[in-house]
Design a protein around this motif. Sequence first.
Motif, short mmCIF file in Angstrom:
data_model
loop_
_atom_site.label_atom_id
_atom_site.label_comp_id
_atom_site.label_asym_id
_atom_site.label_seq_id
_atom_site.Cartn_x
_atom_site.Cartn_y
_atom_site.Cartn_z
N VAL A 79 0.84 -1.37 0.05
CA VAL A 79 0.07 0.04 0.07
C VAL A 79 0.97 1.44 -0.16
CG1 VAL A 79 -0.16 0.13 2.41
CG2 VAL A 79 -1.95 0.96 1.01
N TYR A 80 0.50 2.24 -0.68
CA TYR A 80 1.19 3.48 -0.69
C TYR A 80 0.66 4.70 -0.05
CZ TYR A 80 3.53 0.35 -4.19
OH TYR A 80 4.20 -0.69 -5.07
N LEU A 81 1.23 5.55 0.20
CA LEU A 81 0.52 7.00 0.37
C LEU A 81 1.47 7.95 -0.54
CD1 LEU A 81 -1.78 8.36 2.04
CD2 LEU A 81 0.24 8.75 3.56
N GLN A 82 0.86 8.69 -1.47
CA GLN A 82 1.69 9.58 -2.17
C GLN A 82 1.18 10.96 -1.57
OE1 GLN A 82 3.39 9.56 -4.84
NE2 GLN A 82 3.82 11.67 -4.41
N MET A 83 2.16 11.88 -1.02
CA MET A 83 2.06 12.78 -0.32
C MET A 83 2.57 14.14 -1.20
SD MET A 83 3.62 11.57 3.42
CE MET A 83 3.12 12.88 4.01
N ASN A 84 1.56 15.01 -1.49
CA ASN A 84 1.84 16.19 -2.45
C ASN A 84 1.90 17.33 -1.82
OD1 ASN A 84 2.60 14.21 -4.62
ND2 ASN A 84 0.55 14.54 -5.44
N ASN A 85 2.27 18.39 -2.07
CA ASN A 85 2.18 19.61 -1.38
C ASN A 85 2.32 19.63 0.05
OD1 ASN A 85 1.57 22.34 -1.33
ND2 ASN A 85 -0.62 22.25 -1.38
N VAL A 86 2.96 18.97 0.58
CA VAL A 86 3.14 18.69 1.90
C VAL A 86 3.53 20.16 2.95
CG1 VAL A 86 4.17 16.44 1.93
CG2 VAL A 86 5.74 18.28 2.09
N ARG A 87 3.11 20.02 4.13
CA ARG A 87 3.00 21.26 4.85
C ARG A 87 3.62 20.93 6.42
NH1 ARG A 87 -3.52 21.98 4.42
NH2 ARG A 87 -3.69 22.46 2.27
N PRO A 88 4.29 21.98 6.96
CA PRO A 88 4.93 21.59 8.27
C PRO A 88 4.13 20.73 9.08
CG PRO A 88 5.47 23.55 7.49
CD PRO A 88 4.39 23.32 6.41
#
Length: 118
Positions: A79-88
Amino acid sequence: QVQLVESGGGLVQSGGSLRLSCAASGFIFTAYAMSWYRRAPGKERELVATITSVGGTTNYADSVKGRFTISRDNVKATVYLQMNNVRPEDTAVYYCFAQGLYSGRRYWGQGTQVTVSS
């Protein structure tokens, strides 16, 4: 034995992207819904995203909708989690979680740290 092994965490700048992976073994992957949780320092554990076993229906926390995408590869049992435009505020330890649809069994991964710098 059952194993959920996360990888892909690390340090990323705000606005950047990261992809987490969770490799599963020791159970029938297609009989389990898969989720990602996270725990930030001093905060409660939070459900980030869930994907059903077949069909791939997904659900997301409001805080990540439109930025994160959960997916699964039932052949690779991953299973994957693509994380875009991450924030602090996405900084946390991210955990992979498996919930058996018929058995009710639950399994946790060991977690992977994601740190977002501003």
